[in-house]
Scaffold this motif. Sequence first.
Motif, PDB file in Angstrom:
ATOM      1  N   GLY A   1       0.811  -1.217   0.000  1.00 26.92           N
ATOM      2  CA  GLY A   1       0.000   0.000   0.000  1.00 26.92           C
ATOM      3  C   GLY A   1       0.843   1.265   0.000  1.00 26.92           C
ATOM      4  N   GLY A   2       1.930   1.266   0.766  1.00 28.67           N
ATOM      5  CA  GLY A   2       2.815   2.428   0.800  1.00 28.67           C
ATOM      6  C   GLY A   2       3.498   2.654  -0.542  1.00 28.67           C
ATOM      7  N   ALA A   3       3.964   1.573  -1.152  1.00 29.40           N
ATOM      8  CA  ALA A   3       4.572   1.689  -2.479  1.00 29.40           C
ATOM      9  C   ALA A   3       3.535   2.184  -3.481  1.00 29.40           C
ATOM     10  N   GLY A   4       2.317   1.674  -3.382  1.00 30.26           N
ATOM     11  CA  GLY A   4       1.248   2.119  -4.274  1.00 30.26           C
ATOM     12  C   GLY A   4       0.943   3.594  -4.108  1.00 30.26           C
TER      13      GLY A   4
ATOM     14  N   ALA B   1      -3.030   0.980  -2.892  1.00 28.80           N
ATOM     15  CA  ALA B   1      -2.848   2.279  -2.229  1.00 28.80           C
ATOM     16  C   ALA B   1      -4.163   2.764  -1.637  1.00 28.80           C
ATOM     17  N   PRO B   2      -4.118   3.287  -0.413  1.00 28.85           N
ATOM     18  CA  PRO B   2      -5.328   3.865   0.181  1.00 28.85           C
ATOM     19  C   PRO B   2      -5.773   5.090  -0.609  1.00 28.85           C
ATOM     20  N   GLN B   3      -7.054   5.255  -0.739  1.00 24.29           N
ATOM     21  CA  GLN B   3      -7.597   6.419  -1.449  1.00 24.29           C
ATOM     22  C   GLN B   3      -7.755   7.566  -0.461  1.00 24.29           C
TER      23      GLN B   3
ATOM     24  N   VAL C   1       4.324  20.225  -1.304  1.00 21.16           N
ATOM     25  CA  VAL C   1       3.696  20.081   0.014  1.00 21.16           C
ATOM     26  C   VAL C   1       2.443  19.225  -0.115  1.00 21.16           C
ATOM     27  N   ASN C   2       1.652  19.477  -1.154  1.00 18.01           N
ATOM     28  CA  ASN C   2       0.432  18.716  -1.392  1.00 18.01           C
ATOM     29  C   ASN C   2       0.747  17.226  -1.580  1.00 18.01           C
ATOM     30  N   THR C   3       1.795  16.925  -2.347  1.00 12.72           N
ATOM     31  CA  THR C   3       2.203  15.538  -2.575  1.00 12.72           C
ATOM     32  C   THR C   3       2.583  14.872  -1.263  1.00 12.72           C
ATOM     33  N   MET C   4       3.408  15.539  -0.479  1.00 10.54           N
ATOM     34  CA  MET C   4       3.863  14.948   0.788  1.00 10.54           C
ATOM     35  C   MET C   4       2.719  14.820   1.791  1.00 10.54           C
ATOM     36  N   THR C   5       1.811  15.785   1.795  1.00  3.02           N
ATOM     37  CA  THR C   5       0.659  15.707   2.698  1.00  3.02           C
ATOM     38  C   THR C   5      -0.246  14.547   2.300  1.00  3.02           C
ATOM     39  N   SER C   6      -0.450  14.374   1.013  1.00  4.05           N
ATOM     40  CA  SER C   6      -1.258  13.259   0.528  1.00  4.05           C
ATOM     41  C   SER C   6      -0.609  11.918   0.872  1.00  4.05           C
TER      42      SER C   6
ATOM     43  N   GLN D   1      -0.894   7.121   7.009  1.00  2.81           N
ATOM     44  CA  GLN D   1      -1.686   7.031   8.238  1.00  2.81           C
ATOM     45  C   GLN D   1      -2.811   6.017   8.074  1.00  2.81           C
ATOM     46  N   ARG D   2      -3.420   5.971   6.907  1.00 10.11           N
ATOM     47  CA  ARG D   2      -4.495   4.995   6.663  1.00 10.11           C
ATOM     48  C   ARG D   2      -3.963   3.565   6.670  1.00 10.11           C
ATOM     49  N   LEU D   3      -2.660   3.407   6.438  1.00  8.69           N
ATOM     50  CA  LEU D   3      -2.016   2.087   6.490  1.00  8.69           C
ATOM     51  C   LEU D   3      -1.458   1.793   7.887  1.00  8.69           C
ATOM     52  N   ASN D   4      -1.782   2.655   8.844  1.00 10.15           N
ATOM     53  CA  ASN D   4      -1.256   2.548  10.215  1.00 10.15           C
ATOM     54  C   ASN D   4       0.263   2.666  10.249  1.00 10.15           C
ATOM     55  N   LEU D   5       0.777   3.551   9.411  1.00  6.04           N
ATOM     56  CA  LEU D   5       2.200   3.856   9.384  1.00  6.04           C
ATOM     57  C   LEU D   5       2.390   5.318   9.753  1.00  6.04           C
ATOM     58  N   SER D   6       3.482   5.609  10.393  1.00  2.46           N
ATOM     59  CA  SER D   6       3.809   6.994  10.726  1.00  2.46           C
ATOM     60  C   SER D   6       4.074   7.764   9.431  1.00  2.46           C
ATOM     61  N   PRO D   7       3.600   9.003   9.348  1.00  3.61           N
ATOM     62  CA  PRO D   7       3.890   9.809   8.158  1.00  3.61           C
ATOM     63  C   PRO D   7       5.390   9.955   7.894  1.00  3.61           C
TER      64      PRO D   7
END
Length: 191
Positions: free
Chosen positions: A85-88, A120-122, A141-146, A152-158
Amino acid sequence: MKSLKRMKIAPLLISIVFAGCAGSSGQNVIGTVDSGLATVGRTAQTGRAVIEAGKAAAAGVPVTQTGLTNALVNQLGVSPQQALGGAGAIFQAAKVKMAPEAFSSLSQTVPGVSDMLAAAPQVSQPLSGATSVLGGVGSTVNTMTSLAASFQRLNLSPSMVNQFIPVVVDYVRNTGGPMSATLFQSALTAP
């Protein structure tokens, strides 16, 4: 299982030694043994790959992603689903910023991009209005925030985003080549 492997390898080694002894010089024996050992090594690598693919399939990870998934799991200590999911999410962020033809070319050279995108989470684009105010910086900034929201939706730290990106870029470099990796990385970091 180990005894079964030994039973299969032992006749191979015996035949290699006898074939080498029948030769006229000691170099032939060494060359034959080296060749036999290389064959055994390749067989062991193939067996490991099959076992890893089975483990990944059992974890619900598409077989085409075992290389990247294993790298992320082993290097970062995340689950296979988090890795996929993170790679996606990272591929999705690059897709948004790349020209459609460039991303299409990338996805053809890097195996399993569509599987990663599907995992990937939507998330919505959180700062869409800020992009025009901030210009190129707002886009980054928008890319990194997204990406942070996806993680976070994958239960991973940003903060894991910055650990994932180099591993994913290396994967793109190894499978798609240096030019693909450069385009991919610049899509993630360029304004």
